[in-house]
Write an enzyme that holds these catalytic residues in place. Structure first.
Site, short mmCIF file in Angstrom:
data_model
loop_
_atom_site.label_atom_id
_atom_site.label_comp_id
_atom_site.label_asym_id
_atom_site.label_seq_id
_atom_site.Cartn_x
_atom_site.Cartn_y
_atom_site.Cartn_z
N ASP A 1 0.82 -1.21 0.00
CA ASP A 1 0.00 0.00 0.00
C ASP A 1 0.86 1.27 0.00
O ASP A 1 2.07 1.22 0.18
CB ASP A 1 -0.95 0.00 1.21
N ASN B 1 -6.95 -2.91 14.56
CA ASN B 1 -8.36 -3.19 14.24
C ASN B 1 -8.48 -4.38 13.28
O ASN B 1 -9.55 -4.66 12.75
CB ASN B 1 -9.01 -1.94 13.62
N HIS C 1 -6.86 -4.82 10.39
CA HIS C 1 -6.65 -4.60 8.95
C HIS C 1 -5.35 -5.27 8.48
O HIS C 1 -4.41 -5.46 9.24
CB HIS C 1 -6.67 -3.10 8.59
N GLU D 1 -9.52 -2.07 5.73
CA GLU D 1 -10.08 -1.78 7.04
C GLU D 1 -11.36 -2.58 7.27
O GLU D 1 -12.01 -3.00 6.30
CB GLU D 1 -10.42 -0.28 7.13
P1 PGA Z 1 2.57 -1.60 12.73
O1 PGA Z 1 1.38 -1.54 11.68
O2 PGA Z 1 3.52 -2.62 12.22
O3 PGA Z 1 3.15 -0.22 12.74
O4 PGA Z 1 1.97 -1.99 14.04
C1 PGA Z 1 0.84 -2.71 11.21
C2 PGA Z 1 -0.34 -2.41 10.31
O5 PGA Z 1 -1.04 -1.43 10.56
O6 PGA Z 1 -0.57 -3.18 9.39
#
Ligand code: PGA
Length: 540
Positions: A67, A136, A138, A143
């Site tokens: 992304d 959450n 995702h 999301e």
């Molecule tokens: P993070 O993010 O590795 O900074 O915890 C993971 C994500 O949001 O996919």
């Protein structure tokens, strides 16, 4: 889904790096799907080191990132293109033209998404996809939603993701609110998937992922349809537990709670308040260490009576030998985990608010009736501390001008009328004044007056006991009406030993308070303090 639980972040990063290295060794022209965020940084460091040592060769490798924020330029140091260059591409012998990140500057996001999806397919699809997981649930920027978009698309970020990512930006307002992301089907087309999760902020979502069926409100559960997914996580993400310590005048209660606020282990030890403060705390710390050795505890919370100086981190209490005692510092000599402290009444209120009678409301007021009257104010599921951390001293609100003198120097304080000590004094006085009453007989028989005496005489039909009790409930009701008028909480919870009387106290009290705000007896009783103390560590 296969699960590998590692001791810590470093071990997780090394395990993942070994799998990626094997993929590159097996197929030097493989296609890797890559992720950003804080989680894969250790993996990329390991890969860079292996490349430096000549153990792996990136020259034939193609990559596609999951992304990119939209809109954002690749030069922006918060862009995922910049991140990848910094953390991996600039450090290994990869051909930068073979590295792909969605174009965050495109004027036609729809066309860019189609181009990106086609490019992945034209390369023969992804051999090994690395994923992080959002709090959450995702994956990529897919999301939680009723309908999950399947292919690469432009999407909006949820508030929780914006909040979680704000730590990388100067302010929350600077976090882009949209992104271009591979869809769930783009991800699932990969031949092999490694999902990484680290730290206690991921515990809840990892539990949901492992325990729940496939559902769009936890997008990562979609991975369960894939035949070759390995979740590599550290202990904290897999099984984070919290230790709560509730220090009392007679005993110290300890409990380990899991991520769902269930007590999974309980213990207690005598306080030995005749000993010096340091000896008491050393003893508590030792028991804590034994528990920590047996459970995957990631933080310790302590509830203590008395006044806490949050600047100096010291405690002074009248019913314990704590005189500016640096309890947390002493415990840290033995315990190598984060330790948090708060007042015991606040901890009990927090525990009850999260896991007891207050679970369904946002704001709660807890009144603890004991030697004095303690108060715990919960606003939005958090302890309201006041400017100096000592809010909630409701025992000292005045309910009678020029009333009974109180040890605080004031007069007419509520606890001089409605605490258990006050009830005992009222019982004693009535028994002396009415020596022929059933109450006096009960006192004579028991040789002692305690909080239960009045109930015993009442059950035997004593009109004197009825009168004393009725007057006591009047006093109690005045204070609770005041609290309701000031705070209008979702619920008022009564705690402390006297709450064992249950409906005998609740029914007349509710009648006299006569408010639409529900009043209940604590459901968790002694466990509220343990759970609340443990939550100090979790909700940090
Ligand atoms: P993070 O993010 O590795 O900074 O915890 C993971 C994500 O949001 O996919």
């Amino acid at each position: 889904m296969r699960v590998i639980v590692c001791n810590d972040y470093d071990e997780m990063s090394k395990r993942a790096a070994k799998l990626v290295a094997s993929q590159i060794t097996l197929k030097p022209d493989c296609v890797l799907g890559l992720a950003t965020g804080s989680t894969p940084i250790g993996l990329y460091e390991n890969l860079a080191e292996m490349n430096r040592l000549g153990e792996i060769d990136f020259s034939g490798v193609t990559t596609f990132n999951l992304d990119e924020y939209y809109p954002i330029s690749p030069e922006n140091d918060q862009s995922y293109r910049y991140f990848m260059n910094e953390h991996l591409f600039n450090k290994v012998n990869i051909d930068i033209n073979r590295t792909h990140v969605p174009d965050g500057q495109t004027e036609d996001p729809e066309a860019e998404c189609a181009r990106y999806e086609k490019m992945i397919n034209d390369c023969g699809g992804i051999d090994l996809q690395i994923l992080g997981i959002g709090q959450n649930g995702h994956i990529g920027f897919n999301e939680p939603d009723n309908n999950l978009n399947t292919v690469t698309h432009l999407t909006g970020l949820t508030q929780s993701t914006i909040d979680a990512n704000a730590r990388f930006f100067k302010s929350k307002e600077d976090v882009p609110t949209r992104a271009l992301t591979m869809g769930i089907a783009s991800i699932l087309k990969s031949r092999k998937i490694i999902l990484l999760a680290s730290g206690r902020t991921k515990y809840k979502v990892v539990r949901e992922l492992l325990n729940e069926g496939i559902n769009t409100s936890v997008p990562a559960t979609m991975l369960k349809v894939h035949p070759d997914v390995v979740l590599i996580c550290d202990k904290e993400a897999y099984a984070s537990m919290y230790l709560g310590v509730d220090i009392g005048g007679t005993s110290v209660k300890l409990g380990v709670i899991d991520g769902f606020n269930n007590i999974v282990y309980k213990d207690s030890l005598p306080t030995h308040k005749d000993k010096p403060a340091k000896a008491i705390i050393d003893n508590v710390a030792k028991v804590c260490s034994d528990i920590i050795a047996r459970f995957p505890v990631s933080a310790v919370g302590v509830g203590t009576p008395g006044i806490i100086d949050f600047e100096k981190n010291t405690v002074s209490a009248t019913n314990l030998p704590f005189d500016n005692a640096p309890i947390v510092d002493w415990m840290k000599e033995t315990i190598k985990l984060p330790i948090y402290i708060n007042n015991d009444a606040n901890c009990a209120a927090l525990g009850e608010a999260v896991a007891g009678e207050g679970a369904d409301v946002r704001d709660m007021f807890m009144v603890t009736l004991g030697t004095g009257i303690g108060g715990g104010i919960i606003i939005d599921k958090k302890i309201y501390m006041g400017a100096k951390g000592d809010a909630g001293e409701i025992g000292h609100m005045c309910i009678e001008a020029n009333g009974i003198p109180c040890s605080c120097g004031s007069r007419g304080c509520w606890e001089k009328y409605a605490s258990v000590s006050a009830l005992i004094e009222q019982t004693e006085a009535a028994a002396q004044k009415e020596p022929d009453s059933i109450l006096a007989k009960v006192v004579e028989k028991n040789c002692v007056v305690d909080g239960k005496t009045i109930f015993e005489a009442k059950i035997q039909g004593c009109p004197v006991a009825e009168r004393v009790f009725d007057q006591y409930i009047d006093y109690l009701a005045i204070g609770i009406r005041n609290i309701i008028n000031i705070f209008r909480p979702g619920i008022v919870v009564i705690a402390g030993g006297i709450s064992e009387a249950g409906n005998m106290i609740l029914e007349p009290l509710v009648k006299k308070v006569n408010s639409s705000v529900p009043i209940r007896i604590s459901r968790l009783q002694n466990d509220a303090g343990i759970i609340g103390a443990a939550l100090l560590g979790r909700d940090k």
